[in-house]
Design a protein around this motif. Sequence first.
Motif, PDB file in Angstrom:
ATOM      1  N   ILE A 155       0.835  -1.199   0.000  1.00 57.41           N
ATOM      2  CA  ILE A 155       0.000   0.000   0.000  1.00 57.41           C
ATOM      3  C   ILE A 155       0.870   1.249   0.000  1.00 57.41           C
ATOM      4  O   ILE A 155       0.612   2.212  -0.743  1.00 57.41           O
ATOM      5  N   TRP A 156       1.913   1.246   0.834  1.00 57.09           N
ATOM      6  CA  TRP A 156       2.800   2.405   0.903  1.00 57.09           C
ATOM      7  C   TRP A 156       3.495   2.642  -0.438  1.00 57.09           C
ATOM      8  O   TRP A 156       3.591   3.776  -0.907  1.00 57.09           O
ATOM      9  N   LEU A 157       3.974   1.575  -1.062  1.00 54.48           N
ATOM     10  CA  LEU A 157       4.643   1.702  -2.353  1.00 54.48           C
ATOM     11  C   LEU A 157       3.689   2.254  -3.409  1.00 54.48           C
ATOM     12  O   LEU A 157       4.066   3.104  -4.231  1.00 54.48           O
ATOM     13  N   ALA A 158       2.424   1.777  -3.392  1.00 55.12           N
ATOM     14  CA  ALA A 158       1.447   2.245  -4.377  1.00 55.12           C
ATOM     15  C   ALA A 158       1.191   3.743  -4.223  1.00 55.12           C
ATOM     16  O   ALA A 158       1.159   4.495  -5.205  1.00 55.12           O
ATOM     17  N   MET A 159       1.020   4.190  -2.980  1.00 60.48           N
ATOM     18  CA  MET A 159       0.755   5.614  -2.752  1.00 60.48           C
ATOM     19  C   MET A 159       2.006   6.463  -2.977  1.00 60.48           C
ATOM     20  O   MET A 159       1.942   7.556  -3.528  1.00 60.48           O
ATOM     21  N   ARG A 160       3.154   5.935  -2.535  1.00 60.43           N
ATOM     22  CA  ARG A 160       4.405   6.699  -2.657  1.00 60.43           C
ATOM     23  C   ARG A 160       4.753   6.974  -4.114  1.00 60.43           C
ATOM     24  O   ARG A 160       5.148   8.087  -4.480  1.00 60.43           O
ATOM     25  N   PHE A 161       4.596   5.973  -4.981  1.00 64.46           N
ATOM     26  CA  PHE A 161       4.970   6.143  -6.380  1.00 64.46           C
ATOM     27  C   PHE A 161       3.818   6.664  -7.238  1.00 64.46           C
ATOM     28  O   PHE A 161       3.938   6.738  -8.460  1.00 64.46           O
ATOM     29  N   SER A 162       2.694   7.014  -6.603  1.00 66.44           N
ATOM     30  CA  SER A 162       1.618   7.666  -7.347  1.00 66.44           C
ATOM     31  C   SER A 162       1.846   9.169  -7.435  1.00 66.44           C
ATOM     32  O   SER A 162       1.197   9.857  -8.226  1.00 66.44           O
ATOM     33  N   LEU A 163       2.782   9.700  -6.635  1.00 59.76           N
ATOM     34  CA  LEU A 163       3.042  11.137  -6.622  1.00 59.76           C
ATOM     35  C   LEU A 163       3.548  11.669  -7.966  1.00 59.76           C
ATOM     36  O   LEU A 163       3.137  12.752  -8.393  1.00 59.76           O
TER      37      LEU A 163
END
Length: 205
Positions: A155-163
């Motif tokens: 989840i963190w990776l998905a949100m982090r790299f959505s920036l």
Amino acid sequence: MTSIISGVLFVEVYVTLFVIMDPVGTVPIFLSLTSGRSAATARRAAWQAVAVSFAVISVFAFFGQQILAYLHISLPALQCAGGLLLLLVALELLTGNEKEPTAAAGTNVALVPLGTPLLAGPGAIVATMVFSRDVHDVPDFVAVSAGVVVVHLCIWLAMRFSLPILRLIRESGVLLVTRIAGLLLSAIAVQLVADAVRAFIAGEG
């Protein structure tokens, strides 16, 4: 043999929580809620949301049954409450109402609605409580814990790299993503409420 059973339990926990918490589906909602904020604020919101979700799920894994029993709250009631809260946020995203607290620039969206009830929602909480009942020894505990940790890492990776996507699509793209996120979130909210109503009718509440 024990290691094989623990491995199967880990996969079961990971797949179940991945489907329920849906890291990929969280991306448009995260982008819409963090639009207009600095990149540093959005990054901080990503890890804070994951931390809040992990903390809530961990507490309910250990003490969920006792908490609900003490407060005389049924699982369908918890599910319905989470659905109604998500519906309020979804309506805000769909209408573009900037006067609501969750849309205010100074509001920490990582706590509500991202951390809970979007990530650590009724579905994830109930699933974790069920898996915690299957913990009988240390390998089982490690398997369940690892499954929860790995899902939150995804989840963190998905949100982090959505920036970078947020910077690429600009203001018009953000508006489109916001409307899509509101539609998806409203559907999730209605489904939660519908499931809770069915449970009440069936006498489970």
